[in-house]
Design a protein around this motif. Structure first.
Motif, short mmCIF file in Angstrom:
data_model
loop_
_atom_site.label_atom_id
_atom_site.label_comp_id
_atom_site.label_asym_id
_atom_site.label_seq_id
_atom_site.Cartn_x
_atom_site.Cartn_y
_atom_site.Cartn_z
N LEU A 117 -1.75 7.05 8.11
CA LEU A 117 -0.78 6.08 7.63
C LEU A 117 -0.85 4.79 8.45
O LEU A 117 -0.82 3.67 7.89
N PHE B 179 -0.17 1.79 5.53
CA PHE B 179 0.62 2.11 4.34
C PHE B 179 2.07 1.70 4.56
O PHE B 179 2.64 1.92 5.64
N HIS C 136 -4.36 2.74 8.02
CA HIS C 136 -4.52 2.06 6.74
C HIS C 136 -3.29 1.22 6.37
O HIS C 136 -3.23 0.66 5.27
N SER D 279 -3.87 11.18 -2.80
CA SER D 279 -4.54 12.16 -1.96
C SER D 279 -4.34 13.55 -2.55
O SER D 279 -3.21 13.98 -2.80
N LEU E 164 0.74 5.60 -0.18
CA LEU E 164 0.00 6.87 -0.17
C LEU E 164 0.79 7.89 -0.97
O LEU E 164 1.96 8.15 -0.68
N SER F 12 0.83 -1.20 0.00
CA SER F 12 0.00 0.00 0.00
C SER F 12 0.87 1.25 0.00
O SER F 12 1.80 1.37 0.79
N MET G 170 5.14 6.25 1.57
CA MET G 170 4.47 7.49 1.20
C MET G 170 5.36 8.25 0.23
O MET G 170 6.59 8.29 0.41
#
Length: 251
Positions: A60, A65, A63, A30, A4, A2, A68
Motif C-alpha cells: 500500500l 494507494f 504504490h 488483487s 486497491l 489509486s 483499499m
C-alpha cells in the motif's frame, strides 16, 4: 485516486466494471490466486499474496494507494484480518464490501452449523447422497464421514488428498440457473445439500433444493468486522469512494 481492491467475488468484479471508465480513479484488482484461470477483469490486476499484513502494508505504501476495498469472500477470514491490520499500519482508509447473508425462506429445511466439521457431523450416520458446494479448499473435514457419497463442484479440480473416498467431481464455473440446479440435483438423486452462507442474489441451488424438498446443511457466516465502514453492494462502494475522492479534493 489509486485504489486497491482485494477481490475474487462477483461484487469485486462488478465494482471493477463500474470503475473502469471512471477517470477519477486508478483501481488495481488483487486476486488471491486460488483459481487457476480467473476471468480477466476490465481493470489492471495482479494475482497472489502479499506476505501477510506487513507485506500488504508495504505494498500500500510503496504504490501510494489512497484507499483499499476488501471485497473478498465472506469466509476469507485471514485476508480480511490482514487487510484491517495493513490499513491501520499504512494509514489507508479501508472499506469492507460484503454481500448480505442468505436467510431461509418459509418452507426451506436448513440445519445451521458453526463450521465444516459440524457440517460433516450433521449429515448423520445413515449413508446419503450429498451435494457439496463449499469450494475445493474445504473438503478435508468430510473424510471423517466416508460412508456418504459426495458430489463435489468446483472451478478447478480438488487436491486428491482432500477428497472423501466416495465422490464424483464436477468442474464448472457459475452462475447457475435454478432450472440447471434442479436438473442436477434430480439427475444425481441428491438427498442433502451442504453450503456456506456466502449470501448474495445468486441462491439458485437453494431454491432448487426447496423445490425438490431437499434439506440443506448451512455453514453460518463468520461475524462481520468489529469496526470500520461496511457496504453490501457495488453502489455502496462507489458512494464511499466518491465521498473519499471529494474529501481529498477539498470539495
Amino acid at each position: 485516486m489509486s485504489i486497491l481492491i482485494l477481490g475474487g467475488t462477483g461484487e469485486a468484479m462488478a465494482l471493477a466494471r463500474a470503475l473502469a471508465p471512471d477517470s477519477r480513479f486508478a483501481p488495481l484488482l488483487s486476486l488471491a490466486g486460488r483459481t487457476k484461470n480467473p476471468a480477466p477483469p476490465p481493470i489492471p490486476w495482479r494475482c497472489g499474496g502479499f506476505g501477510g499484513a506487513a507485506g500488504l502494508a508495504a505494498f500500500l505504501a510503496t504504490h501510494q494507494f489512497a484507499a483499499m476495498i476488501d471485497a473478498t469472500h465472506p469466509f476469507a477470514l485471514q485476508i480480511s484480518a490482514n487487510a484491517r491490520k495493513a490499513a491501520a499500519i499504512a494509514g489507508v482508509p479501508l472499506l469492507t464490501l460484503t454481500r448480505p447473508p442468505w436467510i431461509a425462506k418459509p418452507g426451506e429445511r436448513w440445519t445451521i452449523v458453526r463450521d465444516l466439521a459440524a457440517a460433516a457431523q450433521a449429515l448423520g450416520p445413515k449413508r446419503r447422497r450429498v451435494f457439496l458446494t463449499i469450494g475445493r479448499q474445504d473438503l478435508l473435514p468430510f473424510r471423517a464421514a466416508p460412508w456418504h457419497h459426495y458430489l463435489i463442484r468446483s472451478v478447478d479440480p480438488p487436491d486428491p488428498a482432500f477428497l472423501p473416498p466416495d465422490c464424483d467431481i464436477i468442474s464448472a464455473r457459475g452462475p447457475f440457473s435454478e432450472d440447471d440446479e434442479r436438473a442436477l440435483l434430480a439427475s444425481r438423486a441428491i438427498e442433502i445439500l451442504v453450503s456456506k452462507n456466502s449470501g448474495g442474489a445468486m441462491r439458485a441451488k437453494l431454491d432448487a433444493a426447496q423445490a425438490l424438498a431437499i434439506p440443506v446443511v448451512m455453514i453460518a457466516r463468520p461475524p462481520p468486522p468489529a469496526s470500520g465502514p461496511v457496504v453490501t453492494d457495488r453502489d455502496g462502494a462507489l458512494a464511499w469512494l466518491g465521498r473519499l475522492h471529494d474529501a481529498k479534493r477539498g470539495v
